[in-house]
Design a protein around this motif. Structure first.
Motif, PDB file in Angstrom:
ATOM      1  N   HIS A  24       0.808  -1.379   0.002  1.00 21.36           N
ATOM      2  CA  HIS A  24       0.077   0.129   0.119  1.00 21.36           C
ATOM      3  C   HIS A  24       0.814   1.237  -0.039  1.00 21.36           C
ATOM      4  O   HIS A  24       0.283   2.495   0.199  1.00 21.36           O
ATOM      5  CB  HIS A  24      -1.042   0.009   1.193  1.00 21.36           C
ATOM      6  CG  HIS A  24      -1.669  -1.185   1.256  1.00 21.36           C
ATOM      7  ND1 HIS A  24      -2.636  -1.519   0.253  1.00 21.36           N
ATOM      8  CD2 HIS A  24      -1.878  -2.131   1.989  1.00 21.36           C
ATOM      9  CE1 HIS A  24      -3.493  -2.679   0.534  1.00 21.36           C
ATOM     10  NE2 HIS A  24      -2.765  -3.052   1.667  1.00 21.36           N
ATOM     11  N   THR A  66      -0.078   3.591  -2.811  1.00 19.98           N
ATOM     12  CA  THR A  66      -1.173   4.258  -2.500  1.00 19.98           C
ATOM     13  C   THR A  66      -1.149   5.389  -1.494  1.00 19.98           C
ATOM     14  O   THR A  66      -1.616   6.558  -1.632  1.00 19.98           O
ATOM     15  CB  THR A  66      -2.230   3.304  -2.128  1.00 19.98           C
ATOM     16  OG1 THR A  66      -2.291   2.320  -2.897  1.00 19.98           O
ATOM     17  CG2 THR A  66      -3.597   3.989  -1.943  1.00 19.98           C
ATOM     18  N   ALA A 104       0.597   8.380  -3.400  1.00 17.53           N
ATOM     19  CA  ALA A 104      -0.371   8.946  -4.361  1.00 17.53           C
ATOM     20  C   ALA A 104      -1.365   9.883  -3.659  1.00 17.53           C
ATOM     21  O   ALA A 104      -1.592  11.001  -4.053  1.00 17.53           O
ATOM     22  CB  ALA A 104      -0.980   7.987  -5.214  1.00 17.53           C
ATOM     23  N   ALA A 105      -1.679   9.246  -2.494  1.00 15.11           N
ATOM     24  CA  ALA A 105      -2.878   9.947  -1.870  1.00 15.11           C
ATOM     25  C   ALA A 105      -2.373  11.382  -1.129  1.00 15.11           C
ATOM     26  O   ALA A 105      -2.904  12.271  -1.053  1.00 15.11           O
ATOM     27  CB  ALA A 105      -3.485   9.119  -0.495  1.00 15.11           C
ATOM     28  N   TRP A 118      -8.271  12.181  -8.384  1.00 14.71           N
ATOM     29  CA  TRP A 118      -7.583  10.877  -8.111  1.00 14.71           C
ATOM     30  C   TRP A 118      -8.519  10.158  -7.485  1.00 14.71           C
ATOM     31  O   TRP A 118      -9.097  10.604  -6.482  1.00 14.71           O
ATOM     32  CB  TRP A 118      -6.171  11.075  -7.480  1.00 14.71           C
ATOM     33  CG  TRP A 118      -5.616  10.149  -7.068  1.00 14.71           C
ATOM     34  CD1 TRP A 118      -4.843   9.296  -7.993  1.00 14.71           C
ATOM     35  CD2 TRP A 118      -5.346   9.343  -5.948  1.00 14.71           C
ATOM     36  NE1 TRP A 118      -4.236   8.084  -7.569  1.00 14.71           N
ATOM     37  CE2 TRP A 118      -4.487   8.239  -6.392  1.00 14.71           C
ATOM     38  CE3 TRP A 118      -5.908   9.536  -4.768  1.00 14.71           C
ATOM     39  CZ2 TRP A 118      -3.977   7.291  -5.256  1.00 14.71           C
ATOM     40  CZ3 TRP A 118      -5.579   8.646  -3.801  1.00 14.71           C
ATOM     41  CH2 TRP A 118      -4.586   7.447  -3.914  1.00 14.71           C
ATOM     42  N   SER A 119      -8.373   8.980  -7.527  1.00 13.73           N
ATOM     43  CA  SER A 119      -8.918   7.666  -6.550  1.00 13.73           C
ATOM     44  C   SER A 119      -8.282   6.577  -6.883  1.00 13.73           C
ATOM     45  O   SER A 119      -8.037   6.123  -7.873  1.00 13.73           O
ATOM     46  CB  SER A 119     -10.672   7.866  -6.881  1.00 13.73           C
ATOM     47  OG  SER A 119     -11.013   6.571  -6.055  1.00 13.73           O
ATOM     48  N   PRO A 120      -8.163   5.855  -5.526  1.00 10.91           N
ATOM     49  CA  PRO A 120      -7.503   4.513  -5.834  1.00 10.91           C
ATOM     50  C   PRO A 120      -8.559   3.320  -6.028  1.00 10.91           C
ATOM     51  O   PRO A 120      -8.249   2.248  -6.135  1.00 10.91           O
ATOM     52  CB  PRO A 120      -6.636   4.096  -4.351  1.00 10.91           C
ATOM     53  CG  PRO A 120      -7.517   4.848  -3.763  1.00 10.91           C
ATOM     54  CD  PRO A 120      -7.980   6.140  -4.367  1.00 10.91           C
ATOM     55  N   HIS A 121      -9.705   3.863  -6.176  1.00 15.63           N
ATOM     56  CA  HIS A 121     -10.955   2.857  -5.988  1.00 15.63           C
ATOM     57  C   HIS A 121     -11.652   3.058  -7.171  1.00 15.63           C
ATOM     58  O   HIS A 121     -12.428   4.327  -7.517  1.00 15.63           O
ATOM     59  CB  HIS A 121     -11.915   3.000  -4.893  1.00 15.63           C
ATOM     60  CG  HIS A 121     -11.174   2.973  -3.610  1.00 15.63           C
ATOM     61  ND1 HIS A 121     -10.988   3.996  -2.612  1.00 15.63           N
ATOM     62  CD2 HIS A 121     -10.214   1.992  -2.969  1.00 15.63           C
ATOM     63  CE1 HIS A 121     -10.212   3.563  -1.670  1.00 15.63           C
ATOM     64  NE2 HIS A 121      -9.850   2.281  -1.877  1.00 15.63           N
ATOM     65  N   ALA A 133      -8.482  -1.322   1.787  1.00 14.02           N
ATOM     66  CA  ALA A 133      -8.366  -2.222   0.621  1.00 14.02           C
ATOM     67  C   ALA A 133      -9.179  -3.422   0.838  1.00 14.02           C
ATOM     68  O   ALA A 133      -9.840  -3.956  -0.163  1.00 14.02           O
ATOM     69  CB  ALA A 133      -6.844  -2.792   0.447  1.00 14.02           C
ATOM     70  N   ASP A 148     -12.547   6.201  -0.445  1.00 15.00           N
ATOM     71  CA  ASP A 148     -11.576   7.471  -0.762  1.00 15.00           C
ATOM     72  C   ASP A 148     -11.556   8.327   0.518  1.00 15.00           C
ATOM     73  O   ASP A 148     -10.528   8.875   0.878  1.00 15.00           O
ATOM     74  CB  ASP A 148     -12.345   8.033  -1.842  1.00 15.00           C
ATOM     75  CG  ASP A 148     -12.104   7.543  -3.188  1.00 15.00           C
ATOM     76  OD1 ASP A 148     -11.120   6.733  -3.262  1.00 15.00           O
ATOM     77  OD2 ASP A 148     -12.800   8.223  -4.220  1.00 15.00           O
ATOM     78  N   VAL A 205      -9.052   6.977   2.870  1.00 12.64           N
ATOM     79  CA  VAL A 205      -7.778   7.105   2.526  1.00 12.64           C
ATOM     80  C   VAL A 205      -7.256   8.410   2.733  1.00 12.64           C
ATOM     81  O   VAL A 205      -6.190   8.715   3.132  1.00 12.64           O
ATOM     82  CB  VAL A 205      -7.565   6.656   1.057  1.00 12.64           C
ATOM     83  CG1 VAL A 205      -5.961   6.982   0.311  1.00 12.64           C
ATOM     84  CG2 VAL A 205      -7.981   5.331   0.901  1.00 12.64           C
TER      85      VAL A 205
END
Lengths: 557, 557
Positions: A16, A19, A22-23, A33-36, A123, A157, A160
């Motif tokens: 992670h 992630t 990036a966050a 932006w979103s990891p999901h 996650a 989101d 995170v």
């Protein structure tokens, strides 16, 4: 249960790190932006339905949580059936010490490990989004597509985002000891070694709400956990399942990473039991996150002195209509905003301030009466088909909403009556279209929140009057959102000035696919924390910084 | 007065950019740094004396401040003469609106300009440090060298530190509009422009203290001002002059930079008038910084719900003596800590926890009685010469301190009596050496703060007992500082664990020229904000983040 304190799960957590990076960049840049993924295709609905069905009519698997003295339940889906799930009812005198005992190792893990473990929790939640969607749908009344997105990836989101802010704030000082050397002229310098530790305040309490248990619950939960605080989650008794699932997953992930699962625990309660009022004053509880009524939020702010209290309460969200170059877009966008989840979002507009002489549009000047009639027609058109309407409106979340809806027509002239929609799959669901009532700006009714599908079309003498009423509304009653429609640079400046002065988030001229009700994590702030609607903003530095302290140990080098 | 709204002073302000950058780096690195020389040679004492003399026996030049309805004074130097200065007494109903009117332009200036103007204020204060030293000396009783350093460059350091933190926290989001582009599969993306403004909460109130008006006042003053809040300074009626000077200089600097001087104003009061209690509940006051008694600090935290409240109250600072490899250094360092400013620092140790069986030292085992006797001898030796003693002790700040000192011998067995020192230059000053009283750890007296030159040598059964008493003391009464002396890694770990658990700042094995009473800006945290001694730490993110909010304006691109 998969708990094992010795399992070598570090690589899973390490995954992670990208992630997290990036966050951290996203909350700084605030671009999209979103990891999901948010597409429903990413989360098979049938698997979610099966998982949801398997949870029903049994005790929720949390028997490893200490201090359970009984089991409580009673959730009823707004779509018309009992969930039949029972949850452990803890004795705080047993549970809180067990949670406190988990703190030192979690504190010692440091900000980075805590962030990575929190991201691992999220996650795992993401992988079960469809299951969460059913749980959210059948506790809040949200339609499935919204329950999936808002209750799933969008809530994740926000979690995170909270983790990223917590990480940034805790790493403002060096992670390794610092050598401090102070010159003393010709004498030897003074030299000290200084070590800084981010220390949590104690145990965090998350008091969940009925309408958005995950979306409104995750920021506080993960902000507290990432800053080292064990977190006790007290869900709304009508929306326990989504947060019980969250707690279960967090406990498993914590245990897999080698930590005490009691860092996250559930405090389920019977409806009307009032457990939050008792827990909120416990000396062990040092952080409180709350979403719900202004009355209880104000009580928390005024009484839980031992805790940092973060609240989202209620407000009177306002739209100022001055002019537009896309009248059709304005109507369509606004109609959708009013219909979405039957106006049961804390961000749904309530008061539409419309000058009596009318507004300039690309279709010519439209008087107050014309605007109201055209908006009523737009809402009616949007919701003409029952199946489509049900998919937008969802069900009314609890019996207070239809009660309020039934009383609202007496407040003024009804411009659009609410109608009952029959849900194609759930005949027992209470589904209602928005009511639009005409009011004058001097009627006190427009200064009270009417939670649910109730819109006031408020007649004012001029845009100037609208701005004055907007200012008074925000100052006295708060607003989570403000929307303005204007083609005038001067009006835009004046509107912005009011929102800066009164500290409210402003959207301008939304006529397309972005709605005032919606905010995007990593980019938009949800609430400002600076007006009576909320004392916190999701998510800024002020939301995370007070959850921990730096303790320094210094000694001669 | 040098005020001129049109004067082209931007270059003067620009000159502080390098200081801002260095300060931002310093709060991150936490190595030694200061923009202010601390040597007395940098600040000619005679010029300061002349400037101080010119201020006496007249009205303080603040006649441009609005809302003045009378003039108040009455400060008496602890060195034995009246200052004869009168200050404007404002009507808040007139002054607060004038301050609020100054806000929008200051908000619009943005975080960087605000930071640079604040640094300009502090640079002007620095240039007048010797004048401040006399003002601080003759309101607090500090000896001149301490009044110069702690009241001058060290206080200014804390101000710059607050400005740096405020700047960092406000620049977490982009200063220029952001384009947010959300992909929509094959459809056109959603594109919004988003603009973020750091918006102050309202007007800040700084409630000054009697002992360190500038050192304790500057962090809150500059944190609030740098985050956009106008600041009303309410000094202690016995220590008004240093903050009146500060207000005067800030008003001039603000005006020179083209801003409304009413961004900073003074609310002087008569002793016993209780103006803070009234101001603190005004709706315009949205931030409060307070240093002083626990009773009023607790009252503020529990009643000023409309404001973010930052307090430094009182605590029971504790020293744990377990073992040392430098017994002479320990005694000398501790004797100095107890003597400095007659123990009237919020960081002065009060309770020395000493195991009855004694402590291991490089001079062999020393019993409780031996340690106490040796410390008494060290204090006596340090203060044997009256002139030198007066230079360390300063004068007692107000009549409550000698009263308390007179009553303290009754609490236990006197190990070292306090003696009156005659000041070579100021025969009317009340100068007293520290009293050391022997207590047992089970006597309740050791759990109350005894502000002033009163030390308790507390006998405990073991180091383990000392740690238990330390934990209880911090948890129940708070501590600004903890000092430990030990050569044992295990004891050091246990001591650290207590301080992490109870959130107290720990110094270890200080035997040289660094004293537990002293913290360095940019590196040390003053207080933790996490135990009852203070709810704020000077200076961390939590001290600045709640002073402002981000307001976002978003619109289709």
């Amino acid at each position: 249960m998969t708990t094992s304190a010795t399992a070598p799960h570090a690589p899973a957590v390490e995954a992670h790190r990208a992630t997290l990076e990036a966050a951290v960049a996203a909350i700084r840049d605030r671009a999209f932006w979103s990891p999901h993924p948010e597409s429903p295709r990413a989360y098979p609905a049938d698997e979610g339905a099966a998982a949801f069905a398997a949870l029903r009519d049994r005790r929720f698997p949390l028997d490893d949580q200490p201090g359970t003295t009984g089991w409580v339940g009673g959730e009823v889906s707004p779509y018309g059936f009992p969930l039949g799930v029972e949850y452990p009812h803890p004795d705080p005198d047993l549970l809180l010490p067990a949670m406190r005992a988990a703190l030192p190792a979690w504190r010692a893990a440091g900000p980075e490990t805590r962030a990575l473990v929190c991201l691992d929790v999220i996650a795992r939640i993401n992988a079960r989004s469809a299951e969460f969607a059913h749980a959210v749908m059948h506790t809040t009344g949200q339609a499935y597509p919204m329950a999936l997105q808002a209750g799933g990836p969008h809530a994740q989101d926000r979690g995170v985002e909270a983790v990223a802010h917590a990480y940034v704030e805790q790493t403002r000082v060096p992670a390794t000891p610092v050598t401090w050397t102070k010159p003393q002229g010709r004498r030897e310098p003074l030299v000290l070694t200084k070590e800084f530790t981010a220390v949590p305040r104690g145990i965090g309490l998350v008091v969940g709400c009925n309408t958005f248990p995950t979306w409104n619950g995750y920021p506080g939960l993960f902000a507290s956990l990432a800053t080292g605080n064990p977190v006790l989650v007290k869900p709304h008794p009508r929306a326990t399942l989504p947060l019980a699932l969250t707690v279960r997953i967090a406990r498993d992930a914590l245990a897999d990473a080698g930590f005490d699962p009691n860092l996250v625990a559930l405090a389920a309660e019977r409806e009307g039991e009032g457990v939050a009022r008792v827990l909120a004053l416990r000396p062990e509880i040092r952080v409180i996150d709350y979403t719900g009524s202004a009355a209880f939020g104000d009580w928390l702010e005024e009484n839980a002195h031992q805790a940092a209290v973060f609240t989202e309460k209620s407000g009177v969200n306002t739209v100022v209509l001055d002019s537009t170059d896309d009248y059709a877009g304005l109507l369509a966008n606004l109609a959708f905003s009013l219909a979405l989840y039957s106006g049961q979002m804390c961000t749904t507009p309530q008061n539409l301030l419309i000058p009596r002489p009318g507004i300039a549009t690309d279709q010519g000047r439209k008087t107050y009466d014309e605007v109201v009639a055209d908006l009523a027609a737009a809402v009616t058109g949007l919701l003409a088909d029952d199946a489509r309407a049900a998919g937008l409106l969802g069900a009314l979340v609890n019996p207070q909403v239809p009660r309020r809806l039934a009383e609202a027509p007496a407040l003024g002239e009804v411009a659009l009556a609410s109608r009952a929609v029959s849900h194609p799959e759930h005949p027992d669901a209470t589904v209602r279209t928005p009511l639009i009532v005409k009011l004058s700006g001097d009627q006190p009714a427009c200064l009270t929140e009417q939670f649910g599908p109730i819109t006031f079309a408020v007649a004012v003498d001029s845009t100037e009057d609208a701005l004055a009423l907007l200012r008074r509304t925000i100052r006295e009653h708060g607003a989570m959102t403000v929307l303005g429609h204007t083609t005038s640079a001067a009006v835009e400046r004046a509107l912005t000035e009011v929102c800066l002065d009164e500290c409210a988030q402003l959207s301008l001229n939304l006529t397309g696919g972005v709605y005032v009700n919606q905010t995007a994590a990593f980019s938009d702030f949800h609430g400002s924390g600076g007006n009576p609607a909320a004392n916190a903003s999701l998510v800024d530095g002020a939301f995370v910084a007070p959850r921990f302290r730096f303790v320094e140990v210094r000694r001669p080098a």
